[in-house]
Scaffold this active site. Structure first.
Site, short mmCIF file in Angstrom:
data_model
loop_
_atom_site.label_atom_id
_atom_site.label_comp_id
_atom_site.label_asym_id
_atom_site.label_seq_id
_atom_site.Cartn_x
_atom_site.Cartn_y
_atom_site.Cartn_z
N CYS A 16 0.81 -1.20 0.00
CA CYS A 16 0.00 0.00 0.00
C CYS A 16 0.85 1.26 0.00
O CYS A 16 2.03 1.25 0.31
CB CYS A 16 -0.85 0.07 1.27
SG CYS A 16 -1.98 -1.30 1.44
N GLY A 42 0.57 0.28 -5.12
CA GLY A 42 -0.67 -0.48 -5.06
C GLY A 42 -1.59 -0.09 -6.20
O GLY A 42 -1.94 1.08 -6.33
N ASN A 116 -0.62 1.16 5.62
CA ASN A 116 0.40 0.43 4.87
C ASN A 116 1.13 -0.46 5.86
O ASN A 116 1.66 0.03 6.86
CB ASN A 116 1.37 1.42 4.21
CG ASN A 116 2.50 0.70 3.49
OD1 ASN A 116 2.37 -0.45 3.12
ND2 ASN A 116 3.60 1.41 3.28
N GLY A 117 1.17 -1.76 5.55
CA GLY A 117 1.81 -2.71 6.45
C GLY A 117 0.90 -3.87 6.75
O GLY A 117 -0.12 -4.05 6.08
N TYR A 256 13.65 -2.61 -4.28
CA TYR A 256 12.65 -2.78 -5.33
C TYR A 256 11.44 -1.86 -5.24
O TYR A 256 10.99 -1.35 -6.26
CB TYR A 256 12.18 -4.24 -5.32
CG TYR A 256 10.98 -4.47 -6.19
CD1 TYR A 256 11.11 -4.51 -7.58
CD2 TYR A 256 9.72 -4.61 -5.64
CE1 TYR A 256 10.00 -4.71 -8.39
CE2 TYR A 256 8.61 -4.81 -6.44
CZ TYR A 256 8.76 -4.85 -7.81
OH TYR A 256 7.67 -5.04 -8.60
N SER A 297 13.03 -2.62 -13.92
CA SER A 297 13.41 -2.98 -12.56
C SER A 297 14.91 -2.92 -12.30
O SER A 297 15.34 -2.48 -11.26
CB SER A 297 12.87 -4.36 -12.21
OG SER A 297 13.24 -5.28 -13.20
N ASP A 360 16.67 -6.85 -10.15
CA ASP A 360 16.64 -6.49 -8.73
C ASP A 360 16.06 -7.60 -7.86
O ASP A 360 16.20 -7.58 -6.64
CB ASP A 360 15.89 -5.17 -8.49
CG ASP A 360 14.51 -5.18 -9.08
OD1 ASP A 360 14.04 -6.28 -9.48
OD2 ASP A 360 13.90 -4.11 -9.16
N CYS A 396 7.36 -12.98 4.15
CA CYS A 396 7.31 -11.75 4.93
C CYS A 396 5.94 -11.60 5.58
O CYS A 396 4.93 -11.52 4.88
CB CYS A 396 7.58 -10.55 4.03
SG CYS A 396 7.35 -8.98 4.88
N CYS A 448 15.22 -4.78 8.62
CA CYS A 448 14.64 -6.10 8.68
C CYS A 448 15.14 -6.87 7.48
O CYS A 448 14.90 -6.48 6.33
CB CYS A 448 13.09 -6.04 8.62
SG CYS A 448 12.34 -7.70 8.48
N CYS A 451 13.56 -11.79 5.21
CA CYS A 451 13.27 -12.58 4.00
C CYS A 451 14.54 -13.26 3.49
O CYS A 451 14.46 -14.22 2.72
CB CYS A 451 12.60 -11.72 2.92
SG CYS A 451 13.49 -10.22 2.52
#
Lengths: 470, 470, 470, 470
Positions: A16, A42, A116-117, A256, A297, A360, A396, A448, A451
């Protein structure tokens, strides 16, 4: 009626983008342009809620912001305050009732919210709330926040918000609108970006700074991890109700997601991606005639690789600018159609050449495989590939849809030789975790990296955890 | 209802693209994909006519091919033969009745026609035909061809076509469909491209070879200037009814119109544009930190310039991929909105730098002026510009809409210093005519260079002539 | 995409309605309301052409006038003169290109034309015109008139029109529009109605006078059979270029087509239909409890029958006012759905009763059969039916679509007992030809009665003739 | 975008219609047809929810059922159980979020609900629920029922429903759908109708029996006032949890709302309306030439009046069957347009005549006034009017939108002479309360007559009360 042609990029999909404005006479229209600049975050639905100080009105729909909004429906959203949202669903199903902003009328006040999240404990909170009589409108994780606030609203929005946020866990960069205030807040670890800017006497909030550029606003600072920013007629007021915890910025924003013209987590994305290319060039140097991206990309990492390595940079894959809105299924003999319709190689450039492609990320690998085969059919002698991040091995839970672990190419294959063979490459190289992090110029602890490493800063719920470690 | 946001590129607009297929079970659908690959040649309307051997059916509409066509209306166009057309109007007004293919039912036969180019004597022919009782359906120049054919059709299509083409003058690359045949023909000077390909046992015709790549066809050869190609159940039959005249290929196809992955007039467009960049680098070498295009128009010349000059190549203007379909007018304070909404600079890249921008053409110059100002506001220290063609000084009567002479920046200003001042550049350089032609590797006589030189290979009608030489 | 639910009335379908206005500042909008009042004459397409004295613009579309037109597209049709047309196709296929007004731009003038009726020699004229080089746009018979005019237009519209009308045969009530004039003309036999009225200082022309009532105009007189009325800045000018021939007014206008509030051929339709009912009552008097129509077609004859016979009048079939725009197919077990969805009986009214149903016409009889069965299932003890016209035995070449002879119930069955048995009636009676004509109060010679008698006032072309007399 | 042409009937507007089916393989489609037959009860929005035993899906939209539903979206509502709703808003604003059925997912179950009627204590219940933390989705009164059920749902739907209904007061005829059951219930006073029928092995529920006729179902009995009917795999189960109270059937259903082919409150509506006409004839007998309705509202009372009085019955106002979907504003000089566009008189019938018009109700009187004037302009010598109910003097809190008291013509004027003068009549007569009730053949105590008497069977909330008695 018709299903979209599957020219799916082999890419993770962002959840988002959010935008908010306080103190502009055409707040809804400004928000539209903010969403327009955040559209890459999004494309599934778009929505805006605006307040004229008396009433909060919202309009949302499936599709791009430019499809959902026109002069006419923007004119029906008067007022000086507004928030907006573009969404790609990671939780909740893909329907209009899950589009945001989520708007409720409660007591004598309105509450609109764009998120967002991803909250990792939303399911259990929802079950608990329903058991005590709450009725949910949507299947979005964000809705629990409003329900958690409801019983406390008589005490005011600030205590209600604190009470609610004490209960939720996960990633959230949220903008909220009431009759007379815009509120922006970010989870204590700061997984997703959120920036604050000024526009004349007013304020703007956005997922990325590129939205400030379009509306002519000045970037001020980021909303800090764990900060609640309340903007109303008395000005901007900042709260930090949470104990301080380490930050966990999502490094995939830099690799990305974010637009290259944005500043994210204190970094310029374009320059950062070029540095990923530099690092790649230092780690990996196959014998090639030129380096090229699959647009768009890998553009910036490829530029960086070329700069560092001295190999020429070419733009040998030509993009059809009208792709993406076609719903016609190909006729039978059109092999690799989904690949060709988007990118077509400049054949004389490929013939007899050794090529290094910079990407990427790769998730499932099938699109790459088709493209590589198509290049070979057009005469490429050797094809190597460099990826500007390490292999993605773990899902994720914080708002990015890599799909479950089983489908992750890197997780599945494990070793680079096998991946190269699957895609049909002469060789492949993934940027090392070390190379990646060092390129950011920031301490590794700020990110973080789950991933890649499987080390989750917040314990994900059981089901995801199982996928990860088994 | 709403008027499109004026993010007008400062570019000439191409007239049309045509496509035809003979001998494919899903001829209409294949034609759709052909149009999809030729979409850059015309976005105003799209149409397809298909024949099942018995009846010719057509569907056309305003908008992109992907907006006009869906599975459903394609399914209503059965048959093995089809032609298609995408249009940007240069003659005739912009309405559905002027969309092509133009289809008539006459006697017991159908005639459908799709035209790229512009007839310069259409007005006088039309007046003559009306005086003798013809009723016209549209205001398109192409319609005169069908009316000129009509009285001769009892003798067959070949004599009728010859009789008609003897009367018309100008630029035409045309595909025609009857119940059982596809016919493709090109004016004797070959102003516009037209290529012939094979798809299994069938045939395809297209304005550009990139359409062959998408449908999986093999390029065979160009339809030659002055050639009529008739494809029916006995195979392909070629006529050359015209006396041979010098060719007049439109060089603007190579500079700007054609897709870089096409072969046009025997040239690969990508490589040709890179050579324009090499030539520019040899002619002009300001003191700069890097070279960059305004995407995507100057991409390839910029790559060529960087290659030849050694200056680094950057992609510092980030494109919003969702632009182009927005109809919202900006709010008042959004200065330069039309510029910003499409391209946003990477600010830290610009700060304190000397930049060379490579463009492929400038017509009115106002967009460039706004962009340059915006770059300076973001800290660029010096901005130079190189254009990969000479100044456009004369209008084109052969199918390109540069707008009338009065508006042509180069015609108006005349000298490079003034243009540089108008746009706000430190300096500007146009590629010399010599440099341009030499880069093609072909004899200068093969091209129409009238927009630079005013030397029209075919005398244009009085009104245009007046604009040109006064 | 979807096909309309087949709640087809068992009725002949009218060809068209026309309307024109001269001298009103909102001519197009006024025409819209005229079409709105004439909508019963054609629901397939609607169109309006308007002139501002300089340019003639047209808009047309498939569907009802209210679906085709909105404030917006009417606003794009400025000017003081306009013509309009609603159509149900009798010739030409049912597509937008056959919608009217038919508009051409020829020389420096525009010609728009709306036609009610059917030309019986259109096919042979078309062949002749095509052989001499004309290109047709549509498959409508009306288009030949414009082509026949074209070679003579240099001499003026009046001689051109005379020259064209000398060639055509059949039924036509036509309105025509040029830049500065409205022209209305009617074939010498006056098959279809056409009336002239005044609106303040301006003029209006309409197929039926009910259109005058809606727009507030005063009925003046009919456009006479064989008359050409030209209205322009010098006023109204009348021509009668044809030798006088007997009139052949279509009696079906009085029986079924025209709205009951119209004056047609000098008759008030409502009162005329009541008189048909009176005549029926005198000819036929079964033993019944009450008389009722199938709304709305038999309403007025049923009122007349009740008045003359003394049998009570009931409205026992309730109409669903929302029918007619549904596209859903019924589920399997919904027998007689097409019947029930439109009309539902008041069950307690039917139970144990003897009923006389009055209808204005039956063509195929299947709908009536289903309705009668449904009434019996609801308890009706006896059901009789009276039709307010004689059996239709012959097709109409002058603009009414009874469908070919083979399908005409009366032609097929021949005798009333068989028809009653087919429909499931206790008895049926058709109004005698004598009773019908006498009810009009007019000399029999004034009417075309060919659908009952087979005596065609104008010899129809061979194919129709064959159907009729074999 | 456009506002509907104000051809507003001078009529109260019904709230809603509901339909439900249990045990039919195409439950959603059958429900569509049920709504189609109930369309007269609400044209603002339509919706259907269906269950396949596992998932409940809903689709709803603004507009008529035939506009909201197509084969395609019905196909996306699979299952053997469904409920449907058509709405005209009496409470809540007129937006999609207020369309019904109202569907929530709660715990592991779905609850969909369609409501006809109006709850008089919804506002205070809502305030109470919000104070304890409930979040509402809509502004509909019906939503409180679901919230009241929520805390009890763990005990099962039956106890939850009982607990909720104990709290609500007002008029409700409701259908509810869960995964495996259809539930229908009606308030203890039975303000609104609700009927139960059988279709093969399945069950249907509808606001009116005319819906049973269309789908081919058999009427069984009414859902009784205060009854809860639960239909699931074990069959039909009836609860009567309320103490018995007197009934308060809305007599306006018989006078105006219900379709004449329905059985409502044990009455056939058509025959009942004829009896209102009989009673009128006995109470009032002006000297007239004929009696006529303004179609269609006064049709049946007019028939009854004619039958009883012997005055001839005419249908002298001709209805335009295409009205109701036009959005064009009339041009300036079109006086009385809104009147004319719908009904046009048969002029020769009116000229010099004394006319009695029968109406079923007048609320504001302005439409009647315009029609009467128009009739006089067309030559009517005298115009009288009889209304088949007493003057409406008090607003309705139970689901009928008469508008507030201030606008009610009868309340405002008070005496018949003044009303006649306002409308321009020679005289007017309202059916007496006694005549009205006696015509029903039922005890007066069975009806709610509050709009005539001001005696509210359930005390309305303060605000409405104030309007009524001051």
């Amino acid at each position: 009626m018709e299903t979209q042609l599957s020219v799916i990029e082999d890419k993770p999909r962002e959840a988002c983008g959010v935008f908010a404005v306080y103190g502009h006479p055409e707040a809804a229209k400004l928000t539209f342009f903010g969403l327009f600049a955040l559209q890459h975050r999004g494309q599934e639905s778009a929505g805006i809620a605006a307040s004229d100080g008396c009433m909060v009105r919202a309009h949302k729909g499936m599709g791009l912001a430019s499809e959902v909004f026109g002069e006419e429906n923007l004119a029906r959203l008067p007022g000086n305050l507004a928030i907006g949202h573009v969404r790609y669903s990671t939780t909740g199903s893909s329907t209009l009732s899950n589009a945001q902003p989520f708007l409720v009328h409660h007591g004598e006040e309105y509450y609109a919210l764009g998120h967002n999240g991803n909250l990792i404990n939303a399911q259990s909170l929802r079950r608990e709330l329903e058991d005590s009589g709450s009725i949910f409108q949507s299947t979005m994780d964000s809705e629990v926040i409003v329900h958690l606030m409801a019983p406390h609203l008589k005490k005011g929005i600030e205590p209600a918000l604190k009470a609610a946020l004490k209960r939720v866990q996960g990633a959230y960069s949220i903008v909220m609108l009431t009759r007379n205030s815009v509120i922006a807040f970010r989870d204590p670890r700061g997984f997703r970006p959120l920036s604050l800017g000024r526009l004349n006497d007013g304020w703007v909030v956005a997922s990325e700074t590129c939205a400030f550029d379009l509306v002519g606003a000045q970037y001020l600072r980021d909303v800090q991890p764990g900060e609640i920013v309340i903007i109303n007629e008395v000005g901007l007021h900042s709260l930090k109700p949470f104990p301080r915890v380490p930050h966990s910025h999502c490094i995939f924003e830099l690799i990305y997601f974010a637009r290259p013209d944005s500043q994210v987590f204190g970094q310029n994305v374009y320059l950062c991606r070029k540095r990923f290319g530099h690092a790649l060039a230092r780690e990996y140097s196959p014998d090639v005639d030129f380096v090229m991206p699959f647009p768009d990309s890998g553009n910036y990492a490829a530029l960086g690789y070329s700069e560092e390595s001295g190999f020429p940079f070419e733009m040998g894959m030509i993009r059809n600018h009208y792709v993406g809105r076609t719903f016609i299924q190909p006729t039978q003999p059109m092999r690799d159609f989904a690949v060709r319709v988007k990118l077509n190689p400049v054949k004389p450039l490929m013939a007899g050449k050794k090529i290094l492609i910079i990407e990427d990320s790769i998730i499932r690998g099938t699109t790459s495989r088709n493209r590589v085969r198509y290049l070979r059919e057009n005469g490429a002698k050797a094809i190597h590939m460099a990826i500007s991040c390490p292999p993605t091995r773990f899902p994720c839970p914080y708002g990015i849809d890599f799909s479950a672990k089983g489908e992750l190419l890197a997780a599945q294959k494990g070793i680079e030789e096998e991946i190269a063979r699957f895609i049909g490459l002469d060789s492949i190289h993934y940027l090392s975790l070390e190379g990646l992090v060092r390129s950011t110029g920031v301490n590794q602890e700020a990110f973080c990296l789950a991933c890649y490493t499987g080390k989750y800063p917040l314990q994900p719920p059981g089901e995801i955890q199982k996928l990860c470690f088994e």
